[in-house]
Design a protein around this motif. Structure first.
Motif, PDB file in Angstrom:
ATOM      1  N   LEU A 146       0.773  -1.165   0.083  1.00 56.26           N
ATOM      2  CA  LEU A 146      -0.135   0.064   0.069  1.00 56.26           C
ATOM      3  C   LEU A 146       0.863   1.247  -0.070  1.00 56.26           C
ATOM      4  O   LEU A 146       0.643   2.401  -0.814  1.00 56.26           O
ATOM      5  N   LEU A 147       1.873   1.215   0.651  1.00 54.61           N
ATOM      6  CA  LEU A 147       2.919   2.381   0.781  1.00 54.61           C
ATOM      7  C   LEU A 147       3.551   2.504  -0.575  1.00 54.61           C
ATOM      8  O   LEU A 147       3.823   3.659  -1.017  1.00 54.61           O
ATOM      9  N   MET A 148       3.508   1.742  -1.553  1.00 50.59           N
ATOM     10  CA  MET A 148       3.799   2.169  -3.046  1.00 50.59           C
ATOM     11  C   MET A 148       3.051   3.135  -3.441  1.00 50.59           C
ATOM     12  O   MET A 148       3.477   4.166  -4.400  1.00 50.59           O
ATOM     13  N   GLN A 149       1.770   3.435  -3.058  1.00 51.88           N
ATOM     14  CA  GLN A 149       1.045   4.452  -3.505  1.00 51.88           C
ATOM     15  C   GLN A 149       1.888   5.957  -3.366  1.00 51.88           C
ATOM     16  O   GLN A 149       1.833   6.884  -3.938  1.00 51.88           O
ATOM     17  N   VAL A 150       2.857   6.074  -2.114  1.00 53.95           N
ATOM     18  CA  VAL A 150       3.311   7.245  -1.911  1.00 53.95           C
ATOM     19  C   VAL A 150       4.342   7.309  -3.110  1.00 53.95           C
ATOM     20  O   VAL A 150       4.816   8.288  -3.504  1.00 53.95           O
ATOM     21  N   GLY A 151       4.963   6.154  -3.469  1.00 50.96           N
ATOM     22  CA  GLY A 151       6.166   6.354  -4.430  1.00 50.96           C
ATOM     23  C   GLY A 151       5.346   6.711  -5.761  1.00 50.96           C
ATOM     24  O   GLY A 151       5.912   7.593  -6.423  1.00 50.96           O
ATOM     25  N   PHE A 152       4.241   6.278  -6.069  1.00 51.48           N
ATOM     26  CA  PHE A 152       3.674   6.653  -7.423  1.00 51.48           C
ATOM     27  C   PHE A 152       3.066   8.102  -7.333  1.00 51.48           C
ATOM     28  O   PHE A 152       3.392   8.646  -8.422  1.00 51.48           O
ATOM     29  N   ALA A 153       2.832   8.534  -6.200  1.00 51.49           N
ATOM     30  CA  ALA A 153       2.247   9.674  -6.182  1.00 51.49           C
ATOM     31  C   ALA A 153       3.461  10.756  -6.346  1.00 51.49           C
ATOM     32  O   ALA A 153       3.391  11.745  -7.248  1.00 51.49           O
ATOM     33  N   PHE A 154       4.576  10.618  -5.793  1.00 52.18           N
ATOM     34  CA  PHE A 154       5.607  11.489  -6.032  1.00 52.18           C
ATOM     35  C   PHE A 154       6.452  11.333  -7.263  1.00 52.18           C
ATOM     36  O   PHE A 154       6.934  12.164  -7.668  1.00 52.18           O
ATOM     37  N   PHE A 177      -3.749  -7.981   1.435  1.00 48.50           N
ATOM     38  CA  PHE A 177      -2.550  -7.991   0.482  1.00 48.50           C
ATOM     39  C   PHE A 177      -2.942  -7.773  -0.816  1.00 48.50           C
ATOM     40  O   PHE A 177      -2.516  -7.000  -1.781  1.00 48.50           O
ATOM     41  N   GLN A 178      -3.997  -8.570  -1.548  1.00 49.84           N
ATOM     42  CA  GLN A 178      -4.495  -8.566  -3.018  1.00 49.84           C
ATOM     43  C   GLN A 178      -5.139  -7.183  -3.060  1.00 49.84           C
ATOM     44  O   GLN A 178      -5.068  -6.448  -4.236  1.00 49.84           O
ATOM     45  N   THR A 179      -5.644  -6.500  -2.239  1.00 52.22           N
ATOM     46  CA  THR A 179      -6.217  -5.285  -2.348  1.00 52.22           C
ATOM     47  C   THR A 179      -5.207  -4.084  -2.493  1.00 52.22           C
ATOM     48  O   THR A 179      -5.284  -3.060  -3.498  1.00 52.22           O
ATOM     49  N   ALA A 180      -4.155  -4.278  -1.764  1.00 49.29           N
ATOM     50  CA  ALA A 180      -3.114  -3.398  -1.954  1.00 49.29           C
ATOM     51  C   ALA A 180      -2.558  -3.358  -3.198  1.00 49.29           C
ATOM     52  O   ALA A 180      -2.011  -2.422  -4.088  1.00 49.29           O
ATOM     53  N   VAL A 181      -2.301  -4.681  -3.796  1.00 50.90           N
ATOM     54  CA  VAL A 181      -1.787  -4.847  -5.114  1.00 50.90           C
ATOM     55  C   VAL A 181      -2.581  -4.294  -6.241  1.00 50.90           C
ATOM     56  O   VAL A 181      -2.322  -3.671  -7.209  1.00 50.90           O
TER      57      VAL A 181
END
Length: 420
Positions: free
Chosen positions: A31-39, A106-110
């Motif tokens: 889910l923390l990948m969303q921070v990476g995608f945003a920046f 997990f699958q929802t975060a993916v």
């Protein structure tokens, strides 16, 4: 004997608890990948569009979580019905045990990460309402069916299609969504006018670098977590997946670093921070599918091939004047297709390199084309509908002013030219 039975039962409970704890940690990092995608995407766009793309990524994360609770997880991972669609756990019903709840997380975060890939094609010129509709369709129809066919004991999986963490199932299908979106939106105004080329340079390479490094860390949990546990031998696949994620990310980054250097050796900009980051992401996407069952040397080669594919796709898109604002298409679509099909070459059990792979090659190709075809058709229908109701693209005036000041009243920060 009774004591032995109790001990065995407690050991099984301990194994399950370890798997659940591991999976919950992986879910949080994914889910923390969303921070990476945003920046990452915010850094790639003009400074006056940064808030708009971050809002879209935050919105699609929330949309995906709600949709997956309602129907998405059930379609993807519910009890199989005729190898096409899941038929249970709709609206969270029948999730009776902790392992099921952890797998949902997990699958929802993916799925949230997959939805954010599509946002790359919408960057800088799609309306918020239009993108909201697109996110609902992707997270409820497009990706859940792809996940069921390839991950959830669906027909592709039963044919032998192997895509451990989703080079094709996730990245190629979402990357195709980004391609369809950007093609129907058409390029940003003046994007391919050489006079204005500097206006479309990434506004913040520092954000891009921090985002890329954080994504690399989270990708280890993304790929490693696809083992869905670490007990009963799963730790072998988990540890190999993480090791290969390290190696392919590094070789992809170095490949693009040197390609860019050689292409610009006689110019002042022969090094590029943005391109080495893109190379890293290309290697990560390419290794995602085969990461569990390839040797370290193969992961190194796959990363190199991913970096080369990204550079090639990037050049083709530019020459065709297809606007790929955050390089989502060249990274996720092109390298996702590559990674899904490299399984048939480098897999230690079924690969062509090991004297096998003929059947596996055919199955991997079939799966890839099914995914991109399904994604292209549903995206096209959805985007044409959005265009029909008038919510596809923002006005020329809003785009020129910037989506942040035009729709939010201000930019994230102001660019001020310093006077000496």
């Amino acid at each position: 004997m009774a004591d032995l039975g109790i001990a065995i039962e407690r050991m099984e409970q301990l194994k399950e608890s370890i798997d659940i704890g591991y999976l919950c940690i992986c879910a949080a990092f994914v889910l923390l990948m969303q921070v990476g995608f945003a920046f990452l995407e915010g850094g790639c766009l003009r400074y006056k569009d940064m808030q708009s793309i971050m809002l879209k990524i935050f919105m699609n994360t929330c949309v995906t979580i709600v949709i997956w609770w309602l129907v998405g997880y059930a379609i993807a991972f519910g009890n199989d019905s005729k190898e096409f669609v899941g038929s249970s756990v709709y609206i969270g019903f029948d999730m009776k045990n902790s392992k099921h709840l952890a797998e949902f997380a997990f699958q929802t975060a993916v799925a949230s990460a997959a939805t954010s890939i599509v946002s790359g094609g919408a960057a800088g010129r799609m309306t918020y309402i239009g993108y909201f509709i697109l996110s609902v369709v992707f997270s409820s129809v497009i990706y859940p069916f792809c996940a069921h066919w390839g991950f959830g004991n669906g027909w592709l999986m039963k044919l032998g299609y192997h895509d451990y963490a989703g080079s094709g199932t996730i990245h190629a299908s979402a990357g195709m969504g980004a391609l369809m979106t950007t093609m129907l939106l058409k390029p940003r105004n003046q994007r391919f006018n050489p006079k204005y080329s500097e206006h479309f340079e990434p506004n913040n390479p520092i954000y891009i670098t921090l985002a890329c490094l954080s994504l690399w860390v989270c990708w280890c949990f993304f790929n490693g977590g696809s083992s869905l546990g670490i007990a009963n031998g799963a730790s072998v696949f988990m540890s190999r997946a993480i090791m290969n994620t390290f190696i392919a990310g590094a070789s992809g980054a170095l490949t693009v670093f040197f390609i860019f250097y050689l292409m610009n050796i006689d110019q002042g900009n022969k090094y590029s921070l943005v391109m080495i980051c893109n190379g890293n992401l290309a290697g990560l996407v390419a290794i995602t599918g085969p990461c569990d069952n390839v040797d370290a040397w193969a992961a190194f080669v796959i990363g190199i091939l991913g970096g080369m594919m990204m550079v090639f796709a990037n050049r083709v898109l530019f020459n065709l004047q297809i606007d790929d604002p955050v390089d989502a298409i060249s990274i996720h679509f092109a390298c996702g297709m590559l990674g899904a099909n490299l399984v048939s070459w480098f897999d230690m059990d079924t690969g062509i390199v090991y004297g096998k792979g003929g059947y596996q090659f055919a199955v991997q190709m079939l799966g890839s084309f099914i995914y991109i075809g399904w994604s292209a058709i549903i995206h096209l229908i959805t985007l044409l509908f959005i265009e029909k109701i008038g919510y596809l693209r923002v006005s020329t005036e809003e785009e020129h002013e910037g989506l942040d000041p035009a729709t939010m009243g201000c930019c994230a920060y102001e660019m001020v030219e310093l006077q000496q």
